[in-house]
Write an enzyme that holds these catalytic residues in place. Structure first.
Site, mmCIF file in Angstrom:
data_model
loop_
_atom_site.group_PDB
_atom_site.id
_atom_site.type_symbol
_atom_site.label_atom_id
_atom_site.label_comp_id
_atom_site.label_asym_id
_atom_site.label_seq_id
_atom_site.Cartn_x
_atom_site.Cartn_y
_atom_site.Cartn_z
ATOM 1 N N THR A 28 -32.010 30.449 28.908
ATOM 2 C CA THR A 28 -33.340 30.141 28.371
ATOM 3 C C THR A 28 -34.341 30.121 29.515
ATOM 4 O O THR A 28 -33.991 29.763 30.648
ATOM 5 C CB THR A 28 -33.297 28.769 27.672
ATOM 6 O OG1 THR A 28 -32.403 28.866 26.556
ATOM 7 C CG2 THR A 28 -34.664 28.333 27.166
ATOM 8 N N GLY A 29 -35.596 30.508 29.200
ATOM 9 C CA GLY A 29 -36.643 30.435 30.222
ATOM 10 C C GLY A 29 -37.229 31.810 30.496
ATOM 11 O O GLY A 29 -36.802 32.820 29.922
ATOM 12 N N SER A 30 -38.202 31.841 31.409
ATOM 13 C CA SER A 30 -38.940 33.081 31.631
ATOM 14 C C SER A 30 -38.098 34.140 32.342
ATOM 15 O O SER A 30 -38.268 35.336 32.106
ATOM 16 C CB SER A 30 -40.219 32.790 32.420
ATOM 17 O OG SER A 30 -39.923 32.092 33.613
ATOM 18 N N THR A 31 -37.171 33.728 33.208
ATOM 19 C CA THR A 31 -36.329 34.713 33.902
ATOM 20 C C THR A 31 -35.275 35.254 32.939
ATOM 21 O O THR A 31 -35.033 36.470 32.883
ATOM 22 C CB THR A 31 -35.674 34.088 35.154
ATOM 23 O OG1 THR A 31 -36.644 33.263 35.819
ATOM 24 C CG2 THR A 31 -35.204 35.153 36.122
ATOM 25 N N LYS A 96 -31.428 22.345 36.393
ATOM 26 C CA LYS A 96 -31.885 23.168 35.281
ATOM 27 C C LYS A 96 -32.484 22.262 34.209
ATOM 28 O O LYS A 96 -32.331 21.058 34.271
ATOM 29 C CB LYS A 96 -30.719 23.961 34.687
ATOM 30 C CG LYS A 96 -30.243 25.076 35.627
ATOM 31 C CD LYS A 96 -29.072 25.884 35.082
ATOM 32 C CE LYS A 96 -29.224 26.395 33.697
ATOM 33 N NZ LYS A 96 -30.438 27.156 33.425
ATOM 34 N N GLY A 97 -33.174 22.887 33.266
ATOM 35 C CA GLY A 97 -33.696 22.115 32.151
ATOM 36 C C GLY A 97 -35.209 22.051 32.098
ATOM 37 O O GLY A 97 -35.774 21.348 31.265
ATOM 38 N N GLU A 105 -27.255 24.946 27.642
ATOM 39 C CA GLU A 105 -26.995 25.905 28.730
ATOM 40 C C GLU A 105 -25.698 25.554 29.468
ATOM 41 O O GLU A 105 -24.920 26.428 29.830
ATOM 42 C CB GLU A 105 -28.155 25.907 29.719
ATOM 43 C CG GLU A 105 -29.420 26.526 29.151
ATOM 44 C CD GLU A 105 -30.660 26.288 30.005
ATOM 45 O OE1 GLU A 105 -31.676 26.911 29.706
ATOM 46 O OE2 GLU A 105 -30.603 25.483 30.949
HETATM 47 C C1 A5P Z 1 -34.244 26.089 30.702
HETATM 48 O O1 A5P Z 1 -33.893 24.906 30.075
HETATM 49 C C2 A5P Z 1 -33.979 26.035 32.158
HETATM 50 O O2 A5P Z 1 -32.755 25.559 32.555
HETATM 51 C C3 A5P Z 1 -34.309 27.340 32.851
HETATM 52 O O3 A5P Z 1 -33.181 28.087 33.132
HETATM 53 C C4 A5P Z 1 -35.005 26.996 34.106
HETATM 54 O O4 A5P Z 1 -35.993 26.039 33.778
HETATM 55 C C5 A5P Z 1 -35.643 28.209 34.764
HETATM 56 O O5 A5P Z 1 -36.667 28.667 33.975
HETATM 57 P P1 A5P Z 1 -37.610 29.853 34.425
HETATM 58 O O6 A5P Z 1 -36.750 31.061 34.512
HETATM 59 O O7 A5P Z 1 -38.653 29.944 33.348
HETATM 60 O O8 A5P Z 1 -38.205 29.473 35.749
#
Ligand code: A5P
Length: 225
Positions: A28-31, A96-97, A105
């Site tokens: 999850t997240g932008s990456t 993370k989180g 995750e």
């Molecule tokens: C999501 O809950 C997170 O664990 C993401 O993996 C972490 O915050 C990295 O997110 P970005 O890729 O958006 O920076």
């Protein structure tokens, strides 16, 4: 939008490692979103996979791109999960989180043969603790859980949504974001100390789980740790 070139490079590189027939965990997240985007392109070119998502947002992105999304409970094992991180240290310990999905995750990562972590260089730190450490807490008795965390010396605040209301995770719980005014000396010890408080579901600290780490660089290339 920050470090998009680096995030994209890491996501696309990770997608190139996925093979036909794999069961793939989606972080999850932008990456992770770039990884899913690249996976969608590979599916258009004929790749056949099934995917398990760590959040509704990632499941939705995947389904939109015709990725076959299945439930974690319906698969024996996940081959590779690809996920981002807020911080990663030289021992591949992570916070993370940031996106609020760390509990799922972590479960997904542990259900996988390998967790590939995709980050931009700003996430690589010598020690953890600059980023907030999210702690997922049951709503029932949450003020008491907060009290016990504060009594153990932690400071933080409840995470809120964009409208100012309390942020509720997909598990129906709250997030208490801890901040540290110093680097975390022993992340495992902190993790265990926090877990002792009744009502705490899990922390955003990850150990002994990251496999390959793909770091995206500003010129669009990647390096492997
Ligand atoms: C999501 O809950 C997170 O664990 C993401 O993996 C972490 O915050 C990295 O997110 P970005 O890729 O958006 O920076």
């Amino acid at each position: 939008m920050d470090h998009e070139v680096e995030k994209r490079a890491a996501g696309y590189k990770a997608a190139s490692l996925i093979r036909d027939g794999m069961i793939v965990g989606l972080g999850t997240g932008s990456t992770a979103a770039y990884f899913i985007e690249a996976l969608v392109q590979r599916i258009r070119q004929g790749l056949h996979i099934r995917a398990v998502a760590s959040s509704r947002a990632s499941a939705e992105l995947a389904r939109k791109g015709n990725i076959h999304v299945v439930d974690l409970n319906d698969v024996p094992k996940v081959d590779i999960t690809v996920d981002g991180a807020d911080e990663i240290d030289p021992l591949k310990r992570m916070i993370k989180g940031g996106g609020g999905a760390h509990v799922r995750e972590k479960i997904l990562a542990y259900a996988s043969r390998e967790l590939i972590v995709i980050v931009d260089e700003t996430k690589c730190v010598s020690s953890l603790g600059k980023a907030n450490l999210p702690v997922e807490i049951l709503f029932f008795g949450s003020p008491s859980a907060r009290f016990h965390l504060e009594e153990r010396g932690y400071t933080g605040q409840w995470r809120t949504a964009s409208d100012g209301s309390l942020f509720i995770t997909e598990n129906g719980n709250l997030l208490f974001d801890l901040h540290f005014d110093h680097p975390i000396k022993d992340p495992k010890e902190e993790h265990l100390k926090i877990l002792q408080v009744p009502g705490v579901v899990d922390t955003g600290l990850f150990f002994d789980i990251a496999g390959r780490v793909i770091v995206g660089l500003a010129d669009g290339s990647t390096k492997l740790l």
